[in-house]
Scaffold this active site. Structure first.
Site, PDB file in Angstrom:
ATOM      1  N   LYS A  15      50.976 -79.907 -68.144  1.00  0.00           N
ATOM      2  CA  LYS A  15      49.445 -79.382 -69.248  1.00  0.00           C
ATOM      3  C   LYS A  15      48.651 -77.730 -68.481  1.00  0.00           C
ATOM      4  O   LYS A  15      48.393 -77.655 -69.469  1.00  0.00           O
ATOM      5  CB  LYS A  15      49.033 -80.638 -68.123  1.00  0.00           C
ATOM      6  CG  LYS A  15      49.104 -82.125 -68.295  1.00  0.00           C
ATOM      7  CD  LYS A  15      48.450 -82.991 -67.782  1.00  0.00           C
ATOM      8  CE  LYS A  15      48.145 -82.947 -65.725  1.00  0.00           C
ATOM      9  NZ  LYS A  15      49.367 -82.792 -65.492  1.00  0.00           N
ATOM     10  N   ARG A  90      42.020 -88.890 -63.513  1.00  0.00           N
ATOM     11  CA  ARG A  90      42.631 -88.810 -62.203  1.00  0.00           C
ATOM     12  C   ARG A  90      42.766 -90.647 -62.444  1.00  0.00           C
ATOM     13  O   ARG A  90      44.151 -90.688 -61.840  1.00  0.00           O
ATOM     14  CB  ARG A  90      42.917 -88.633 -61.656  1.00  0.00           C
ATOM     15  CG  ARG A  90      44.192 -87.507 -61.192  1.00  0.00           C
ATOM     16  CD  ARG A  90      45.225 -87.218 -61.270  1.00  0.00           C
ATOM     17  NE  ARG A  90      46.262 -86.221 -61.077  1.00  0.00           N
ATOM     18  CZ  ARG A  90      46.211 -85.047 -60.515  1.00  0.00           C
ATOM     19  NH1 ARG A  90      45.238 -84.278 -62.013  1.00  0.00           N
ATOM     20  NH2 ARG A  90      47.320 -83.951 -60.277  1.00  0.00           N
ATOM     21  N   ARG A 126      59.693 -74.896 -60.663  1.00  0.00           N
ATOM     22  CA  ARG A 126      58.171 -74.706 -60.192  1.00  0.00           C
ATOM     23  C   ARG A 126      58.234 -73.843 -58.561  1.00  0.00           C
ATOM     24  O   ARG A 126      57.467 -73.006 -58.433  1.00  0.00           O
ATOM     25  CB  ARG A 126      57.346 -75.055 -60.594  1.00  0.00           C
ATOM     26  CG  ARG A 126      55.762 -74.891 -60.379  1.00  0.00           C
ATOM     27  CD  ARG A 126      54.351 -74.980 -61.017  1.00  0.00           C
ATOM     28  NE  ARG A 126      54.856 -76.978 -61.199  1.00  0.00           N
ATOM     29  CZ  ARG A 126      53.559 -77.583 -61.427  1.00  0.00           C
ATOM     30  NH1 ARG A 126      53.491 -77.241 -62.367  1.00  0.00           N
ATOM     31  NH2 ARG A 126      53.570 -78.667 -60.616  1.00  0.00           N
TER      32      ARG A 126
HETATM   33  P1  AMP Z   1      46.864 -81.053 -60.743  1.00  0.00           P
HETATM   34  O1  AMP Z   1      47.087 -79.709 -60.612  1.00  0.00           O
HETATM   35  O2  AMP Z   1      46.249 -80.978 -61.685  1.00  0.00           O
HETATM   36  O3  AMP Z   1      48.720 -80.728 -60.564  1.00  0.00           O
HETATM   37  O4  AMP Z   1      46.488 -81.149 -58.991  1.00  0.00           O
HETATM   38  C1  AMP Z   1      47.500 -80.730 -57.570  1.00  0.00           C
HETATM   39  C2  AMP Z   1      46.773 -81.774 -57.044  1.00  0.00           C
HETATM   40  O5  AMP Z   1      45.442 -81.474 -56.567  1.00  0.00           O
HETATM   41  C3  AMP Z   1      46.804 -83.685 -56.979  1.00  0.00           C
HETATM   42  O6  AMP Z   1      48.127 -83.477 -56.820  1.00  0.00           O
HETATM   43  C4  AMP Z   1      46.138 -83.645 -56.177  1.00  0.00           C
HETATM   44  O7  AMP Z   1      45.546 -83.697 -54.593  1.00  0.00           O
HETATM   45  C5  AMP Z   1      45.142 -82.629 -56.235  1.00  0.00           C
HETATM   46  N1  AMP Z   1      43.684 -83.429 -57.833  1.00  0.00           N
HETATM   47  C6  AMP Z   1      43.517 -82.367 -58.588  1.00  0.00           C
HETATM   48  N2  AMP Z   1      42.597 -82.569 -59.662  1.00  0.00           N
HETATM   49  C7  AMP Z   1      42.783 -84.147 -59.209  1.00  0.00           C
HETATM   50  C8  AMP Z   1      41.721 -85.064 -59.336  1.00  0.00           C
HETATM   51  N3  AMP Z   1      41.114 -85.662 -60.913  1.00  0.00           N
HETATM   52  N4  AMP Z   1      41.693 -86.164 -58.380  1.00  0.00           N
HETATM   53  C9  AMP Z   1      41.870 -86.854 -57.241  1.00  0.00           C
HETATM   54  N5  AMP Z   1      42.962 -85.341 -56.645  1.00  0.00           N
HETATM   55  C10 AMP Z   1      42.862 -84.439 -57.650  1.00  0.00           C
END
Ligand code: AMP
Length: 185
Positions: A15, A90, A126
């Protein structure tokens, strides 16, 4: 036309990579809650300290916290003519909160479909390249569970706004499928 796009897909689906390309092609800001939270952790802010251990375990940080971050970000000038959301909402509670604060918050949802085996391979790769604290076996397992339990209900929530795109193959091939799907929508 203002494009308000949500990029959805499992952790490790690519993404972040695709969002950067799409945002630059459409001239809209790429808004990634994961990137904003990682920046807060790196800067050692109060918010970062609150989020750090939750993120490392693969759980979601509180809805209240992310909704506040996104509300603030979407109120900035550059988001007036559209945006690409990556990693938010999310879960359904966040999607409802977004709808409450922004009219027609999401026009199109791009759902990247990637096999589970492939996302695990991508996240392990990664881990070596970027050293993300949540790219380890236990956190990856938890993030996949959280995705299927909490995030996939958004496909029903956004229903006819969802464009499904095959997320397997090269970065270029996936990007071109996304742009073709968006052009038709
Ligand atoms: P990502 O980079 O989108 O995979 O996000 C990494 C981590 O950030 C996730 O596993 C969550 O711990 C936190 N996170 C990111 N976006 C959200 C969200 N919308 N709601 C809650 N936690 C989030």
């Amino acid at each position: 036309m203002a494009r308000r796009i949500l990029l959805l897909g499992p952790p490790g689906a690519g993404k972040g990579t695709q969002a950067t390309l799409i945002a630059s092609a459409l001239h809209v800001p790429h808004i990634s809650t994961g990137a904003m939270l990682r920046a807060a952790v790196a800067a050692g802010t109060r918010l970062g300290k609150q989020a750090e251990s939750v993120m490392a375990s693969g759980e979601l940080v509180s809805d209240e916290l992310v909704v506040a971050i996104v509300d603030e970000r979407l109120s900035q000038d550059d988001a007036r003519c559209g945006y690409l959301l990556d990693g938010f909402p999310r879960n359904v509670a966040q999607a409802e909160a977004l709808n409450d604060s922004v009219v027609d918050a999401i026009g199109t949802v791009v759902l990247l479909n990637v096999d589970t085996e492939e996302v695990i391979v991508r996240m392990m790769r990664r881990a070596e390249e970027e050293g993300r604290s949540d790219d380890n076996e236990e956190a990856i397992r938890r993030r996949l569970e959280v995705y299927s339990g909490e995030t996939t209900p958004l496909v029903t929530f956004y229903d006819s706004a969802v464009l499904e795109v095959d997320g397997m193959g090269s970065v270029e091939a996936i990007f071109s499928r996304i742009m073709i799907a968006l052009a038709k929508s």
